[in-house]
Design a protein around this motif. Structure first.
Motif, mmCIF file in Angstrom:
data_model
loop_
_atom_site.group_PDB
_atom_site.id
_atom_site.type_symbol
_atom_site.label_atom_id
_atom_site.label_comp_id
_atom_site.label_asym_id
_atom_site.label_seq_id
_atom_site.Cartn_x
_atom_site.Cartn_y
_atom_site.Cartn_z
ATOM 1 N N ARG A 1 4.987 34.823 18.317
ATOM 2 C CA ARG A 1 3.713 34.052 18.269
ATOM 3 C C ARG A 1 3.743 33.355 17.110
ATOM 4 O O ARG A 1 4.096 33.828 15.950
ATOM 5 N N ASP B 1 4.964 36.259 24.943
ATOM 6 C CA ASP B 1 5.154 37.699 25.570
ATOM 7 C C ASP B 1 6.447 37.775 26.450
ATOM 8 O O ASP B 1 6.793 36.707 26.842
ATOM 9 N N THR C 1 -2.459 35.827 27.292
ATOM 10 C CA THR C 1 -1.495 36.705 26.506
ATOM 11 C C THR C 1 -1.707 38.005 26.353
ATOM 12 O O THR C 1 -3.232 38.469 26.710
ATOM 13 N N ASN C 2 -0.611 38.981 26.399
ATOM 14 C CA ASN C 2 -1.022 40.179 26.600
ATOM 15 C C ASN C 2 -1.902 40.986 25.456
ATOM 16 O O ASN C 2 -2.751 41.691 25.784
#
Ligand code: 3Y8
Ligand code: NAP
Length: 249
Positions: free
Chosen positions: A173, A156, A35-36
């Protein structure tokens, strides 16, 4: 003091990180880098793969790791298998930290399937509104059933085009709550949910909401991981860490 590596990415891993940070333990937290912006942890954190089981074995040796807790997700089977191989090769004690699978209860309408291919085969023939609650990595396995409308919940914003053409995308999330998941199912007129049997609390809101609304669930059972010791709660893991330090096993 033995240096501990936590293979993370789950609620359980975050709980363990908080407990070890509170103890002032010498520990490192590891994310895959899926994930970012992963949740910050109260421990030194590394992000990215190790380069397979051999890469992990080298990491364990070079970093002087003395114990490994595999607190990855039950569907992160490759990481878990690599950890078994690497810890055996490096002669380092390993324990799994994993929540129990969900069990169907009164009012649940589940069809259990062994894997995602079986989940796709279990979908109705007629075009249906499906909440495909499996994240992003395996969506292409449903591209042959592209006549359905899929609600997707992703961590994302997808940079690349999705492998499905009829989708509604929610960026969020977990952990999620049953009231908000119930509202989402109603809002999108969901007729069936495809979910991984992740267990734990962070992903079960949709299962509770489905029961309340009478929405059927296609429940994907967990992949098999090679035999290893798996503990189910934080206290057991902390006791194992203390015990295996004393005995050096
Ligand atoms: C990168 C770290 C914490 C951990 C929180 C848990 C709960 C919220 C619910 C739904 C299901 C799903 C998905 C999900 C949940 C927790 C937990 C959990 C499910 C983060 C995180 C990472 C990931 C990776 C991500 C996967 C995806 C799966 C979304 C952080 C937020 C569907 C699994 O976009 C992608 O590529 C996403 C990939 C692997 C499954 C997939 O195959 O697509 N998790 N999720 C970890 C890393 O880099 O090492 O960003 O902060 C962690 C959590 N996600 O500390 O509180 O403990 O399970 N994660 C599933 O269970 O079905 C969402 O929508 O109802
Ligand atoms: P996976 O398929 O089992 O692993 C694929 C590769 O990703 C591994 O071989 C390893 O690369 C790397 N990797 C995985 N977890 C890692 C970690 N914690 N630290 C460093 N490298 C890691 O894993 P996945 O299913 O993609 O899951 C990736 C991450 O998301 C994990 O942290 C997992 O706990 C979390 N997560 C997954 C799910 C899910 O549904 N799969 C749900 C919630 C959270 P190398 O071979 O190069 O070492």
């Amino acid at each position: 003091m033995t240096r501990i590596l936590i293979l993370g990415g789950t609620t359980e891993a975050s709980q363990l990180a908080a407990a070890l940070a509170k103890r002032g333990a010498d520990a490192v937290f590891s994310y895959a880098g899926r994930t970012n912006s992963p949740i910050a942890q109260p421990l030194p954190t590394r992000i990215g793969g190790f380069g397979g089981a051999d890469g992990l074995a080298d990491y364990l040796t070079c970093e002087g790791i003395g114990q490994v807790v595999d607190a990855t997700h039950p569907f992160a089977a490759q990481m878990s298998m690599n950890a078994v191989q690497a810890c055996f090769k490096a002669g380092i004690p390993l324990c799994g930290f994993e929540r129990a699978p969900w069990q169907a209860g009164p009012g649940d309408n589940w069809q259990e399937v062994p894997d995602l291919a079986a989940a796709m085969a279990a979908l109705p023939m007629a075009p249906t509104k499906v909440f495909l609650a499996i994240g992003k990595q395996n969506l292409s396995q449903f591209s042959r059933a592209d006549h359905h409308h899929y609600l997707l919940r992703l961590v994302d914003d997808p940079q690349l085009a999705l492998p499905l053409s009829n989708t509604s995308v929610v960026i969020d999330r977990g952990p999620f709550t049953a009231p908000s998941d119930k509202a989402m199912l109603l809002n999108h007129k969901i007729e069936v949910i495809v979910a991984k049997n992740s267990g734990g609390s962070g992903a079960r809101a949709k299962i509770d909401a489905a029961r309340e609304l009478g929405v059927p669930v296609i429940m994907v059972n967990r992949p098999k991981v090679t035999s290893r010791m798996v503990l189910g709660n934080l206290d057991q893991v902390l006791a194992w860490l203390d015990h295996s330090t004393r005995l050096g096993v």
